[in-house]
Motif scaffolding. Structure first.
Motif, mmCIF file in Angstrom:
data_model
loop_
_atom_site.group_PDB
_atom_site.id
_atom_site.type_symbol
_atom_site.label_atom_id
_atom_site.label_comp_id
_atom_site.label_asym_id
_atom_site.label_seq_id
_atom_site.Cartn_x
_atom_site.Cartn_y
_atom_site.Cartn_z
ATOM 1 N N PHE A 108 74.070 61.715 11.657
ATOM 2 C CA PHE A 108 74.020 61.950 13.096
ATOM 3 C C PHE A 108 72.896 61.113 13.678
ATOM 4 C CE2 PHE A 108 71.459 65.224 11.067
ATOM 5 C CZ PHE A 108 70.257 65.151 11.757
ATOM 6 N N GLU A 109 72.946 60.924 14.978
ATOM 7 C CA GLU A 109 71.956 60.108 15.668
ATOM 8 C C GLU A 109 71.116 60.987 16.582
ATOM 9 O OE1 GLU A 109 71.791 56.024 18.360
ATOM 10 O OE2 GLU A 109 73.717 56.945 17.897
ATOM 11 N N VAL A 110 69.802 60.814 16.489
ATOM 12 C CA VAL A 110 68.887 61.491 17.403
ATOM 13 C C VAL A 110 68.540 60.496 18.508
ATOM 14 C CG1 VAL A 110 66.573 62.477 17.674
ATOM 15 C CG2 VAL A 110 67.941 63.047 15.668
ATOM 16 N N LEU A 111 68.708 60.934 19.733
ATOM 17 C CA LEU A 111 68.426 60.090 20.893
ATOM 18 C C LEU A 111 67.095 60.471 21.524
ATOM 19 C CD1 LEU A 111 71.936 60.323 22.604
ATOM 20 C CD2 LEU A 111 71.102 58.521 21.078
ATOM 21 N N ASP A 112 66.490 59.520 22.233
ATOM 22 C CA ASP A 112 65.326 59.826 23.066
ATOM 23 C C ASP A 112 65.773 60.672 24.244
ATOM 24 O OD1 ASP A 112 62.933 58.722 22.088
ATOM 25 O OD2 ASP A 112 63.532 56.719 22.727
ATOM 26 N N GLU A 113 64.897 61.516 24.729
ATOM 27 C CA GLU A 113 65.216 62.223 25.966
ATOM 28 C C GLU A 113 65.350 61.195 27.077
ATOM 29 O OE1 GLU A 113 63.478 66.654 25.966
ATOM 30 O OE2 GLU A 113 61.982 65.107 26.285
ATOM 31 N N PRO A 114 66.259 61.426 28.025
ATOM 32 C CA PRO A 114 66.414 60.478 29.130
ATOM 33 C C PRO A 114 65.138 60.412 29.975
ATOM 34 C CG PRO A 114 68.108 62.203 29.188
ATOM 35 C CD PRO A 114 67.181 62.529 28.088
ATOM 36 N N ASP A 115 64.907 59.252 30.592
ATOM 37 C CA ASP A 115 63.723 59.067 31.441
ATOM 38 C C ASP A 115 63.894 59.667 32.826
ATOM 39 O OD1 ASP A 115 62.202 57.780 29.522
ATOM 40 O OD2 ASP A 115 62.985 55.801 30.052
ATOM 41 N N GLU A 116 65.143 59.893 33.241
ATOM 42 C CA GLU A 116 65.361 60.378 34.604
ATOM 43 C C GLU A 116 64.865 61.804 34.772
ATOM 44 O OE1 GLU A 116 69.897 61.723 34.887
ATOM 45 O OE2 GLU A 116 69.625 59.761 33.929
ATOM 46 N N LYS A 117 64.313 62.066 35.939
ATOM 47 C CA LYS A 117 63.806 63.401 36.248
ATOM 48 C C LYS A 117 64.958 64.361 36.481
ATOM 49 C CE LYS A 117 59.443 63.355 38.642
ATOM 50 N NZ LYS A 117 58.791 63.356 39.951
ATOM 51 N N PRO A 118 64.784 65.619 36.056
ATOM 52 C CA PRO A 118 65.808 66.623 36.372
ATOM 53 C C PRO A 118 65.863 66.864 37.890
ATOM 54 C CG PRO A 118 64.342 67.402 34.622
ATOM 55 C CD PRO A 118 63.739 66.155 35.182
ATOM 56 N N HIS A 119 67.034 67.251 38.387
ATOM 57 C CA HIS A 119 67.198 67.592 39.803
ATOM 58 C C HIS A 119 66.929 69.081 39.960
ATOM 59 C CE1 HIS A 119 68.867 63.671 40.730
ATOM 60 N NE2 HIS A 119 69.580 63.781 39.591
ATOM 61 N N LEU A 120 66.253 69.452 41.036
ATOM 62 C CA LEU A 120 65.870 70.841 41.255
ATOM 63 C C LEU A 120 66.527 71.411 42.500
ATOM 64 C CD1 LEU A 120 62.003 70.487 40.727
ATOM 65 C CD2 LEU A 120 63.715 71.118 39.039
ATOM 66 N N SER A 121 66.721 72.709 42.519
ATOM 67 C CA SER A 121 67.098 73.424 43.737
ATOM 68 C C SER A 121 66.468 74.804 43.633
ATOM 69 C CB SER A 121 68.619 73.511 43.897
ATOM 70 O OG SER A 121 69.166 74.326 42.898
ATOM 71 N N LEU A 122 66.129 75.372 44.757
ATOM 72 C CA LEU A 122 65.500 76.675 44.811
ATOM 73 C C LEU A 122 66.274 77.558 45.754
ATOM 74 C CD1 LEU A 122 62.974 78.361 43.982
ATOM 75 C CD2 LEU A 122 61.854 77.436 46.028
ATOM 76 N N ARG A 123 66.502 78.802 45.338
ATOM 77 C CA ARG A 123 67.219 79.735 46.212
ATOM 78 C C ARG A 123 66.748 81.154 45.912
ATOM 79 N NH1 ARG A 123 72.068 78.151 42.797
ATOM 80 N NH2 ARG A 123 72.121 79.779 41.229
ATOM 81 N N TYR A 124 67.022 82.053 46.831
ATOM 82 C CA TYR A 124 66.706 83.460 46.622
ATOM 83 C C TYR A 124 67.710 84.087 45.670
ATOM 84 C CZ TYR A 124 63.404 83.245 50.481
ATOM 85 O OH TYR A 124 62.353 82.932 51.271
ATOM 86 N N ARG A 125 67.252 85.033 44.912
ATOM 87 C CA ARG A 125 68.154 85.753 44.014
ATOM 88 C C ARG A 125 68.669 86.996 44.687
ATOM 89 N NH1 ARG A 125 65.297 86.827 38.525
ATOM 90 N NH2 ARG A 125 63.410 86.946 39.689
#
Length: 125
Positions: A108-125
């Protein structure tokens, strides 16, 4: 996910689930495992082990889970060594020619984590 060379690809944090099937003479098995070695860096190894359960007759199965750790060296890892421990604490190692067929099929191949930032959203529960 599979690469163009038909190797599964994993990121740090992914779990790789494997079943190791063992046929044994008349003995009870306790634990088994596998060590995967990086194809280019001999000192980079990832391993998994687990308790064995009797399947049927003289066949035992060890359910193995390998979590790709943070800092795992990216690249191709191939099965390098397998081992089985009996109830009586005897350890059997399998490597080299003994695992050549398995090593040819299990990589199997281990990859580097991607460089792109995760996208965020915030909401009330």
């Amino acid at each position: 996910m599979m690469s163009e060379h038909y190797h599964y690809q994993y990121l740090p944090g992914d779990e790789i689930k494997l079943n190791l099937e063992i046929r044994s003479p008349r003995m009870y098995l306790r634990e088994a495992g596998v060590v995967f070695r990086h194809e280019e860096r001999d000192k980079s190894e990832l391993s998994a082990s687990g308790l064995t359960n009797r399947d049927e007759g003289r066949t035992w199965v060890a359910e193995l889970t390998l979590e790709v750790p943070p800092g795992a060296v990216p690249g191709l890892y191939r099965a390098h060594r397998l081992w089985v421990k009996t109830y009586g604490e005897r350890l059997y190692d399998y490597e080299g020619d003994e695992v050549a067929d398995i090593a040819n099929r299990f990589a199997f191949e281990v990859l580097d984590e991607p460089d792109e930032k995760p996208h965020l959203s915030l909401r009330y529960r």
